[in-house]
Structure formats: structure tokens, C-alpha cells
Scaffold this active site. Structure first.
Site, PDB file in Angstrom:
ATOM      1  CG  ASP A  12      69.667 -36.696 -10.862  1.00 28.97           C
ATOM      2  OD1 ASP A  12      68.812 -36.818  -9.534  1.00 28.97           O
ATOM      3  OD2 ASP A  12      70.664 -36.154 -10.607  1.00 28.97           O
ATOM      4  CG  ASP A 106      66.681 -38.034  -6.023  1.00 29.42           C
ATOM      5  OD1 ASP A 106      67.132 -38.803  -5.846  1.00 29.42           O
ATOM      6  OD2 ASP A 106      67.209 -36.937  -5.913  1.00 29.42           O
ATOM      7  CD  GLU A 107      70.587 -40.665  -8.511  1.00 27.24           C
ATOM      8  OE1 GLU A 107      71.286 -40.503  -9.742  1.00 27.24           O
ATOM      9  OE2 GLU A 107      71.205 -40.604  -7.502  1.00 27.24           O
TER      10      GLU A 107
END
EC number: 2.7.7.7
Length: 367
Positions: A12, A106-107
Site C-alpha cells: 500500500d 496504489d495498492e
């Protein structure tokens, strides 16, 4: 046959959008930054850690964020830049495993049970990935490592920002016992409130509920809740996970009160949704209309078809059918959205048959 214990990493990025902006503009470093629009109806898309100390959070109205942090610096989003950085990060993931499930820009989940590079521990892989991300993008990431997806995602929050945490085999049940169910990924605010009303506040409380009791109150999700209360989650890391829906919504600068203005907005949204669908060679059989009124009450209306939507005009027509029973307006509308779901590839045999049939009907009508 004994299967090896899975090794799952959840990566993350730390305050991703805001961190990219601070990286690219040194004048923003150390300042409370919000990615979004500083306007009456603006919404914070992301907040830097400096802004979070004031209580600024993503999805917060800009006016509320500004009230909490008067010195908040708003920066317009640059999604093309975020996508490019995300591609860099995913290229780093791919050095270690082909089993990658993106959750957003983003993860992502990574299954490193059998890594591409000879590394004895998932913790080492996570450390190397985080170091590579920092070296190649200038950004920090946090990681959670465990034997299933649910615990890995919980673990990644445990040492944020720029850290990592491990929940080893056998420790999952104890780890979740004292956690509030509202902190469980997969349990949203409404479900958490419902659980609280039943006396279920923590993982330990959830564990005392039988599967039949949970099924009575929560239906199909019961098995998942029953498992995570015991630290169990058998969901695989899904590569190329099928997209479930495509949607667009808009928050108006001023409350909409005239049907004609809503009709115009629906037309624009229908075109945007169809363009996004066509770009992915997808269409869908279910259209959902979302309406948020000036008092923030919200409703949704859906219609499912026996075949996929065939174009923006048909999408707009169905959205109008869903909207018309809500007219005339008794309150102003601040947000409008359209979502297309029950998706299918537009090059599938069923879709091609539908298109051929429609084409034949159109020719018959003209003849």
C-alpha cells in the site's frame, strides 16, 4: 496432499497522490496538501500525512477540510502521472511474482508462495520491493505479510507509513480478537453498525456467532465473516480480476432543481460511461442511477436487461427511465451518477449475436 502455507504480501503506497505531488513540487514538502478542488462542492481525493494530523481525510468535502486545516494547500489531481507511477511500481512487483492482484493505482496483493527470485522469506521480498519503490520512484510504501489476503491487508495498516508488519501462521485469530469489526476490511460502516446492534463489536464477539446465525443476518457474506473472525480467508490472489462495474458521477457546483438540467447531465454521464466501457471492450446488462440530494440523503435505482447495453443513447434512455419516477424534484440534487454492471466483453459470442440481431431489426425497420 499438503499444500504449502501461502505467503501473501499487501503493498500500500503511503498517501500516494499527495506524495507524488510533494515529490514533484519541492515547495509542497512538509506542508498539509490535499489533492482535489478547493471549491464549494469539491472533494478531497487524497491527503498528505501533514494534512491528516488535522483530521483531513479522502472523500471529505473541501469546505470541511479547509475548516479543519486553514493552511491546507489544494493541488488539482494529475491522474495520468499517478497511472504512470503505478505502472513503474507494478513492474517492480513483476520481478518477484506473476500473481499480482491490483486493488487500485496504489495498492495490490502479491502471492509470493513460489517467487520468481530465490528468496527464503516473504519479509525479505517485501523489504526489497519497498526499497526498489523508494529508489526508483522516490516514494514510500507500507507492506503487510501473512498467510491470507485479509490478514495481509490488516497488517499493512499496522506500521504505516513506510513500514511493514507480519502476522505469522497461527497468529491470525488472536490478532483479530481485539480489533473492532469496523476495522475489518470487507466490513463497511453500515454492516459494522448492524453488527454493533447485535452486540458484535470485536473479532472475539464475531467469533462467538454461529455460521447459521450470521447467515440469518448477513446472508451470503456469513461464511466470509465466520472465517475472518478466526483469521481464515481462502480467497486466492486473482490475476486479471474481472471488472465488476464501470461508473461515472458528478457533483454539481450548485444544486440542480430543473429536470432539463438533470437530463443534460445524464446525457454527459452516459457518454462518459460508454466511452470508458468501449475503451475496455466491455458492456453491461445492469444500469444503476445514483442521486444525492442537497440534504445528503442518497438513493439508487437499477434496471437489468436481458442483453447488454448497445450504446450511449440506449444507456441514456435507461437512465432517464430510472430518473423519471423521481420527478418533479422536491429537493435540489447535488450529485448524479450512472454505473454499468453485469459486464461482458463486447467481442463475446453473445454480444456479437445481440449486435447482429439489432442490425437485422434495424434493416427490417428501414425496409
Amino acid at each position: 496432499m499438503n499444500h504449502p502455507v501461502r505467503r501473501i504480501i499487501h503493498i500500500d503506497m503511503d498517501a500516494f497522490y499527495a506524495s507524488v505531488e510533494q515529490r514533484d513540487n519541492p515547495n509542497l514538502r512538509g506542508l498539509p496538501v490535499a489533492v482535489g478542488r478547493s471549491r464549494e462542492r469539491g472533494v478531497v481525493a487524497a491527503a498528505s500525512y501533514e494534512a491528516r494530523t488535522f483530521g483531513v481525510r479522502s472523500a471529505m468535502p473541501s469546505v470541511v477540510a479547509k475548516r479543519k486545516c486553514p493552511n491546507l494547500v489544494f493541488v488539482p489531481p494529475r491522474f495520468e502521472v499517478y497511472r504512470a507511477v503505478s505502472n513503474q511500481i507494478h513492474a517492480i512487483f513483476a520481478r518477484y511474482t506473476a500473481l499480482i492482484q491490483p486493488l487500485s493505482l496504489d495498492e495490490a496483493y502479491l502471492d509470493v508462495t513460489q517467487p520468481l527470485l530465490p528468496r527464503p522469506y516473504a519479509t525479505i521480498i517485501a523489504q526489497e520491493i519497498r526499497a526498489a519503490i523508494l529508489a526508483e520512484t522516490g516514494l514510500t510504501a507500507s507492506a503487510g505479510i501473512s498467510y491470507n489476503k485479509f490478514l495481509a491487508k490488516l497488517a499493512s495498516d499496522y506500521r504505516k507509513p513506510n513500514g511493514q508488519f507480519v502476522i505469522p501462521p497461527g497468529a491470525g485469530e488472536a490478532f483479530v480478537a481485539d480489533l473492532p469489526v469496523s476495522a475489518f476490511h470487507g466490513i463497511g460502516p453500515a454492516t459494522a453498525a448492524r453488527m454493533n446492534s447485535l452486540g458484535i463489536y470485536t473479532g472475539a464477539d464475531l467469533r462467538t456467532q454461529s455460521l447459521s446465525t450470521l447467515a440469518h443476518h448477513f446472508g451470503k457474506a456469513a461464511a466470509f465473516y465466520h472465517g475472518i473472525a478466526r483469521g481464515e480467508d481462502n480467497r486466492p490472489v486473482e490475476v486479471n480480476r474481472p471488472r465488476k462495474s464501470i461508473g461515472k458521477e458528478t457533483t454539481f457546483d450548485r444544486d440542480i432543481r430543473l429536470p432539463a438540467d438533470l437530463h443534460s447531465a445524464l446525457g454527459n454521464l452516459s457518454q462518459a460511461v460508454w466511452q470508458a466501457s468501449a475503451k475496455r471492450t466491455l458492456s453491461g446488462r445492469t444500469v444503476t442511477l445514483k442521486l444525492r440530494y442537497e440534504d445528503f440523503t442518497q438513493l439508487t435505482r437499477s434496471k437489468s436487461l436481458p442483453h447488454c447495453v448497445q450504446g450511449s443513447a440506449q444507456l441514456e434512455e435507461i437512465a432517464l427511465l430510472l430518473l423519471n419516477p423521481l420527478l418533479p424534484l422536491t429537493r435540489g440534487v447535488r450529485l448524479l451518477g450512472i454505473t454499468l454492471s453485469s459486464l461482458e466483453p463486447t467481442d463475446s459470442p453473445a454480444t456479437e449475436t445481440q449486435l447482429s440481431l439489432l442490425g437485422s431489426l434495424e434493416r427490417s425497420d428501414r425496409s
